[in-house]
Scaffold this motif. Structure first.
Motif, PDB file in Angstrom:
ATOM      1  N   ASP A  20      -8.101  -3.256 -29.674  1.00  0.00           N
ATOM      2  CA  ASP A  20      -6.919  -2.820 -28.944  1.00  0.00           C
ATOM      3  C   ASP A  20      -7.269  -2.826 -27.452  1.00  0.00           C
ATOM      4  O   ASP A  20      -7.960  -1.931 -26.963  1.00  0.00           O
ATOM      5  CB  ASP A  20      -6.514  -1.425 -29.423  1.00  0.00           C
ATOM      6  N   ILE A  47      -6.075  -7.549 -29.153  1.00  0.00           N
ATOM      7  CA  ILE A  47      -4.953  -7.691 -30.068  1.00  0.00           C
ATOM      8  C   ILE A  47      -3.656  -7.998 -29.315  1.00  0.00           C
ATOM      9  O   ILE A  47      -2.720  -8.554 -29.886  1.00  0.00           O
ATOM     10  CB  ILE A  47      -4.824  -6.426 -30.950  1.00  0.00           C
ATOM     11  N   ALA A  56      -4.200 -10.495 -36.053  1.00  0.00           N
ATOM     12  CA  ALA A  56      -3.894  -9.171 -36.588  1.00  0.00           C
ATOM     13  C   ALA A  56      -2.888  -9.275 -37.737  1.00  0.00           C
ATOM     14  O   ALA A  56      -3.100  -8.697 -38.805  1.00  0.00           O
ATOM     15  CB  ALA A  56      -3.364  -8.260 -35.486  1.00  0.00           C
ATOM     16  N   VAL A  61      -2.981  -6.120 -39.958  1.00  0.00           N
ATOM     17  CA  VAL A  61      -3.039  -5.084 -38.931  1.00  0.00           C
ATOM     18  C   VAL A  61      -1.764  -5.197 -38.091  1.00  0.00           C
ATOM     19  O   VAL A  61      -1.422  -6.289 -37.635  1.00  0.00           O
ATOM     20  CB  VAL A  61      -4.285  -5.253 -38.030  1.00  0.00           C
ATOM     21  N   PRO A  66      -1.912  -0.822 -33.792  1.00  0.00           N
ATOM     22  CA  PRO A  66      -3.111  -1.085 -34.589  1.00  0.00           C
ATOM     23  C   PRO A  66      -3.798   0.197 -35.029  1.00  0.00           C
ATOM     24  O   PRO A  66      -3.968   1.120 -34.247  1.00  0.00           O
ATOM     25  CB  PRO A  66      -3.996  -1.904 -33.655  1.00  0.00           C
TER      26      PRO A  66
END
Length: 141
Positions: A20, A47, A56, A61, A66
């Motif tokens: 992240d 991400i 992701a 995800v 996330p």
């Protein structure tokens, strides 16, 4: 099987870490890994990038919220504490922490989840992804 169990990822490069990029804690994690990885085995993908979002989604995800970082190791995508402890187990000076993977996931992941759920409140969030320095740039996709 747990939603966060390792999944096959034979087409992805080992050592790739999906993180992240707007999370201050996650960005510090990336800098921690870089500082202890002189062999440059790990590469990083935020991400929030187009490639990161696509990966992701592929791995289950949510790119907008996330719940985990991901580490690609030995052709598998590892999630939550599996990912963190596997990476730690390969880093200079903290390798011993990798032995905590022997603790059952059902005991490890609640602590990971607690930190993940509260990471923005505790460590803050930035408006943009971290910008790697010139020496680090090659390690980011």
């Amino acid at each position: 099987m747990s939603r966060w169990a390792p999944v096959p990822a034979p087409d992805l490069a080992d050592g790739l870490i999906l993180f992240d990029g707007v999370c201050v804690f996650c960005s510090r994690w990336v800098r921690f890994v870089i500082a202890r990885d002189p062999e440059a085995r790990f590469r990083f993908l935020p991400i929030q990038s187009a490639q990161g979002r696509a990966l992701a989604v592929r791995l289950g995800v949510n790119p907008d919220a996330p719940e985990t970082n991901v580490a690609i190791m030995d052709g598998r995508a590892l999630m939550k504490s599996d990912a963190a402890l596997s990476v730690l187990g390969m880093l200079k000076g903290v390798r011993w922490l990798g032995t905590l993977r022997h603790v059952p996931r059902w005991m490890r992941d609640p602590l990971y989840d607690l930190i993940a759920r509260n990471r923005y409140a505790i460590f803050r969030r930035t408006e943009a992804c971290m910008v790697p320095g010139p020496d680090e740039r090659a390690r980011f996709l």
